[in-house]
Design a protein around this motif. Structure first.
Motif, mmCIF file in Angstrom:
data_model
loop_
_atom_site.group_PDB
_atom_site.id
_atom_site.type_symbol
_atom_site.label_atom_id
_atom_site.label_comp_id
_atom_site.label_asym_id
_atom_site.label_seq_id
_atom_site.Cartn_x
_atom_site.Cartn_y
_atom_site.Cartn_z
ATOM 1 N N ARG A 41 46.292 28.843 23.851
ATOM 2 C CA ARG A 41 45.772 30.569 23.121
ATOM 3 C C ARG A 41 45.151 30.639 21.630
ATOM 4 O O ARG A 41 44.483 30.756 21.390
ATOM 5 N N VAL A 42 46.414 29.498 21.048
ATOM 6 C CA VAL A 42 46.407 29.174 19.798
ATOM 7 C C VAL A 42 44.545 28.821 19.646
ATOM 8 O O VAL A 42 43.832 29.146 18.902
ATOM 9 N N VAL A 43 44.647 27.949 19.935
ATOM 10 C CA VAL A 43 42.543 26.786 19.639
ATOM 11 C C VAL A 43 41.956 28.142 20.266
ATOM 12 O O VAL A 43 40.991 28.858 20.018
ATOM 13 N N ALA A 44 41.941 28.854 21.292
ATOM 14 C CA ALA A 44 41.161 30.200 22.014
ATOM 15 C C ALA A 44 40.978 31.376 20.442
ATOM 16 O O ALA A 44 39.841 31.629 20.285
ATOM 17 N N GLN A 45 41.658 31.654 20.151
ATOM 18 C CA GLN A 45 41.677 32.880 19.418
ATOM 19 C C GLN A 45 40.818 32.475 17.770
ATOM 20 O O GLN A 45 40.829 32.545 17.344
ATOM 21 N N ILE A 46 41.444 30.535 18.159
ATOM 22 C CA ILE A 46 40.937 30.005 16.368
ATOM 23 C C ILE A 46 39.120 29.862 16.978
ATOM 24 O O ILE A 46 37.928 30.400 16.140
ATOM 25 N N LEU A 54 39.167 41.216 23.255
ATOM 26 C CA LEU A 54 39.124 41.112 24.880
ATOM 27 C C LEU A 54 40.078 41.716 25.225
ATOM 28 O O LEU A 54 41.202 41.775 24.953
ATOM 29 N N SER A 55 39.932 42.308 26.312
ATOM 30 C CA SER A 55 40.497 42.259 27.668
ATOM 31 C C SER A 55 41.648 41.496 28.019
ATOM 32 O O SER A 55 40.957 40.529 27.767
ATOM 33 N N PRO A 56 42.444 41.729 28.821
ATOM 34 C CA PRO A 56 43.659 41.185 28.713
ATOM 35 C C PRO A 56 42.944 39.573 29.656
ATOM 36 O O PRO A 56 43.476 38.700 29.910
ATOM 37 N N ALA A 57 43.133 40.442 31.054
ATOM 38 C CA ALA A 57 42.650 39.578 32.103
ATOM 39 C C ALA A 57 40.844 38.463 31.457
ATOM 40 O O ALA A 57 41.230 36.899 31.917
ATOM 41 N N HIS A 58 40.320 38.868 29.829
ATOM 42 C CA HIS A 58 38.929 38.244 29.621
ATOM 43 C C HIS A 58 39.918 37.233 28.503
ATOM 44 O O HIS A 58 39.219 35.657 28.176
ATOM 45 N N GLN A 59 40.495 37.043 27.851
ATOM 46 C CA GLN A 59 41.521 36.668 26.994
ATOM 47 C C GLN A 59 42.225 35.628 28.128
ATOM 48 O O GLN A 59 42.125 34.687 27.855
ATOM 49 N N GLU A 60 42.960 36.062 28.966
ATOM 50 C CA GLU A 60 43.736 35.110 29.821
ATOM 51 C C GLU A 60 42.270 33.865 30.437
ATOM 52 O O GLU A 60 42.420 32.223 30.752
ATOM 53 N N SER A 61 40.920 34.228 31.174
ATOM 54 C CA SER A 61 39.901 33.353 31.120
ATOM 55 C C SER A 61 40.035 32.577 30.579
ATOM 56 O O SER A 61 39.688 31.154 30.780
ATOM 57 N N VAL A 62 39.401 33.238 29.039
ATOM 58 C CA VAL A 62 38.849 32.020 28.504
ATOM 59 C C VAL A 62 40.618 31.381 27.684
ATOM 60 O O VAL A 62 39.624 30.367 27.672
ATOM 61 N N VAL A 63 41.542 31.615 27.806
ATOM 62 C CA VAL A 63 42.283 30.069 27.295
ATOM 63 C C VAL A 63 42.545 29.164 28.914
ATOM 64 O O VAL A 63 42.822 27.826 28.326
ATOM 65 N N GLU A 64 42.353 29.971 29.401
ATOM 66 C CA GLU A 64 42.307 28.484 31.024
ATOM 67 C C GLU A 64 40.744 28.013 30.769
ATOM 68 O O GLU A 64 41.153 26.417 30.794
#
Length: 158
Positions: A41-46, A54-64
């Motif tokens: 999640r930290v890497v994705a935020q950077i 992003l929507s929470p669902a899209h954020q989770e997809s990016v984190v995955e």
């Protein structure tokens, strides 16, 4: 006397680092996934522009999508640090240091993967041993470079 204390300190750091590696591999699958998920999640935020919008669902997809790479990067980093510390601890014998660091790191990697099989939901992966070996090689090269740079500074100029 100072070099002897430094060498003992390095071996203490090596022992502590191995304990951390084995503690992480003892985590069950859910806890391991949560741990790597927080880092991903930290890497994705950077690295993801406008991640917070992003929507929470899209954020989770990016984190995955970052989680797999995060887990493998952790393997590389763990074993780069381990091998680098071993090279520094054995630096009085450069050839022995390289061989010892690689052998100890690969041995630790194999035992770590076998140990991981006894953690709920986890398995041993030969590819992870290869990734650990690549990390060890990077750590060895970094430690050798550090030794070369520090020894060059210690030599008096002509």
């Amino acid at each position: 006397m100072g070099k002897k204390i430094a060498r003992w300190a390095l071996w203490a750091l090596i022992a502590a680092h191995v304990c951390v590696i084995y503690a992480l591999s003892a985590q069950d699958a859910d806890l391991s996934s949560q741990t790597s998920g927080r880092v991903a999640r930290v890497v994705a935020q950077i690295f993801t522009p406008d991640f917070d919008s992003l929507s929470p669902a899209h954020q989770e997809s990016v984190v995955e999508s970052y989680q797999f790479l995060t887990r493998k990067a952790a393997h590389v980093a763990e074993y780069a640090v381990l091998a680098g510390l071993i090279v520094l601890a054995l630096s009085h014998n450069r050839r022995g240091a390289v061989f010892g660091a690689m052998a100890a790191s690969l041995g630790c990697a194999v035992l770590d993967e076998l140990h991981q099989m006894y953690s709920e939901g986890r398995s041993a992966q030969f590819t992870d041993v290869l990734i650990d070996g690549a990390g060890a090689l990077l750590g060895i090269l970094a430690a050798l470079l550090l030794l070369r740079l520090t020894r060059r500074k210690e030599k008096p100029s002509a």
